[in-house]
Design a protein around this motif. Structure first.
Motif, PDB file in Angstrom:
ATOM      1  N   ARG A 187       0.827  -1.211   0.000  1.00  0.00           N
ATOM      2  CA  ARG A 187       0.000   0.000   0.000  1.00  0.00           C
ATOM      3  C   ARG A 187       0.862   1.262   0.000  1.00  0.00           C
ATOM      4  NH1 ARG A 187      -2.832  -3.329   3.624  1.00  0.00           N
ATOM      5  NH2 ARG A 187      -1.854  -2.320   5.431  1.00  0.00           N
ATOM      6  N   ARG A 188       1.972   1.219   0.745  1.00  0.00           N
ATOM      7  CA  ARG A 188       2.870   2.380   0.787  1.00  0.00           C
ATOM      8  C   ARG A 188       3.496   2.635  -0.585  1.00  0.00           C
ATOM      9  NH1 ARG A 188       7.334   1.502   5.022  1.00  0.00           N
ATOM     10  NH2 ARG A 188       5.443   1.206   6.263  1.00  0.00           N
ATOM     11  N   ARG A 189       3.884   1.560  -1.283  1.00  0.00           N
ATOM     12  CA  ARG A 189       4.471   1.740  -2.617  1.00  0.00           C
ATOM     13  C   ARG A 189       3.455   2.333  -3.583  1.00  0.00           C
ATOM     14  NH1 ARG A 189       7.046  -3.290  -1.410  1.00  0.00           N
ATOM     15  NH2 ARG A 189       5.346  -4.406  -2.433  1.00  0.00           N
ATOM     16  N   ARG A 190       2.198   1.857  -3.491  1.00  0.00           N
ATOM     17  CA  ARG A 190       1.172   2.405  -4.377  1.00  0.00           C
ATOM     18  C   ARG A 190       0.930   3.882  -4.091  1.00  0.00           C
ATOM     19  NH1 ARG A 190      -1.351  -2.668  -3.329  1.00  0.00           N
ATOM     20  NH2 ARG A 190      -2.686  -1.706  -1.743  1.00  0.00           N
ATOM     21  N   ARG A 191       0.909   4.230  -2.801  1.00  0.00           N
ATOM     22  CA  ARG A 191       0.689   5.637  -2.451  1.00  0.00           C
ATOM     23  C   ARG A 191       1.860   6.503  -2.884  1.00  0.00           C
ATOM     24  NH1 ARG A 191      -1.486   4.596   3.732  1.00  0.00           N
ATOM     25  NH2 ARG A 191      -3.537   3.745   3.169  1.00  0.00           N
ATOM     26  N   ASN A 192       3.086   5.980  -2.724  1.00  0.00           N
ATOM     27  CA  ASN A 192       4.257   6.748  -3.167  1.00  0.00           C
ATOM     28  C   ASN A 192       4.246   6.954  -4.678  1.00  0.00           C
ATOM     29  OD1 ASN A 192       5.455   7.207  -0.664  1.00  0.00           O
ATOM     30  ND2 ASN A 192       6.519   5.246  -0.674  1.00  0.00           N
ATOM     31  N   ALA A 193       3.859   5.893  -5.405  1.00  0.00           N
ATOM     32  CA  ALA A 193       3.793   6.037  -6.860  1.00  0.00           C
ATOM     33  C   ALA A 193       2.727   7.045  -7.259  1.00  0.00           C
ATOM     34  CB  ALA A 193       3.516   4.674  -7.505  1.00  0.00           C
TER      35      ALA A 193
END
Length: 311
Positions: free
Chosen positions: A118-124
């Motif tokens: 979820r953090r990677r998706r939000r960062n992207a």
């Protein structure tokens, strides 16, 4: 050898009694940081009971395991545990508890993996909506402003961590309210509340039939917000922090009669506006010390026969 069963009974007693005592107490909302510590000690004591019971059951069921566990123990200590008197239930208990431990580890890995995804998706998504300008460097604590019609603000973990605020939130937040929101989110980040939430969610998700783990998860979600509210209010005042909460959540309908996922917000605002008296430092210290002793109790129970044999 009844010691593994006694440890399991002790764990069950802790799991039943401790949540009820905490639910009846009036101090957790006054001292959320102490309450977080107490809850962690309670769950740690329960897990220690299971781990010690598994170890002793395995030592009683299999001589190879017992040889490793008691490799350096004097013979009177080994005799005190009466490993040879264990029944057929010892192996089943050890296997069941080992399976529970492996399942808990798997649930924690799944929870952490999901949080990172979820953090990677939000960062992207954040990189697409608010890209760095040419020559601009990513800075820890950087404030990122996003175009948005709904007032919102959140702390985005990562490398580096950043506070994300929508333009609607900037229009609604007045004076030092934005600073209070930043302090609240930084309080979460400094205390690593995400680890507490991940661990509690993993236990509750892995063992949904165990009420103490569900209570642990629910209290962690509630108490970390109270602790972060206190962090912000100590720097920028309770009224400023309460107004910032109202401005960020009023559009979600949390102050209406119908329950919402953010139904705890009105209670947080009320707590900030009518702050309860803090406990005296001496009582806070006593509660902290008493909670730290709870995980020690099963250790003393497990080592009791050996200590008596040496005495």
């Amino acid at each position: 050898m009844m010691l593994p069963a006694a440890l399991l009974l002790l764990g069950a007693l802790i799991a039943v009694v401790a949540p009820r005592l905490l639910a009846r107490a009036d101090w957790p909302d006054r001292e959320p940081v102490v309450a977080l510590w107490v809850w962690q000690c309670v769950v740690a004591a329960l897990l220690v009971c299971c781990a010690l019971s598994m170890t002793l059951s395995a030592a009683a069921a299999w001589h190879a395991v017992g040889g490793h566990v008691f490799a350096t123990a004097p013979s009177p200590v080994v005799e005190a545990y009466a490993l040879g008197t264990a029944g057929p239930w010892a192996a089943a208990t050890a296997v069941a508890l080992a399976g529970g431990g492996l399942w808990s580890a798997a649930m924690l890995v799944r929870e952490i993996g999901g949080a990172r995804a979820r953090r990677r998706r939000r960062n992207a998504d954040l990189l697409v909506r608010a890209p760095l300008l040419p020559g601009e460097l990513a800075v820890s604590g950087r404030l990122v402003v996003l175009e948005g019609e709904r007032p919102d603000a959140w702390w985005q973990p990562g490398a580096p961590p950043r506070l994300v605020v929508t333009t609607a939130a900037l229009r609604r937040l007045k004076g030092r309210q934005l600073d209070a929101v930043l302090a609240h989110e930084q309080g979460h980040a400094r205390a690593r509340h995400d680890w507490l939430l991940n661990c509690s969610s993993a236990l509750a998700g892995g063992f949904p039939q165990v009420p103490v783990f569900a209570a642990f998860r629910d209290e962690m979600h509630r108490l970390v917000e109270l602790a972060a509210d206190d962090t912000a209010s100590r720097r920028f005042g309770r009224l400023t922090t309460a107004l910032a909460l109202v401005e960020l959540n009023e559009h979600r309908g949390v102050f209406g009669p119908c329950p919402t996922p953010q139904a705890h917000v009105p209670a947080r605002v009320h707590r900030l506006l009518t702050p309860p008296d803090r406990l005296p430092p001496a009582r806070r210290l006593r509660l902290t010390a008493a909670a730290a002793l709870v995980p020690v109790v099963p250790v003393l129970v497990a080592f009791g026969p050996g200590l008596r044999a040496l005495g």
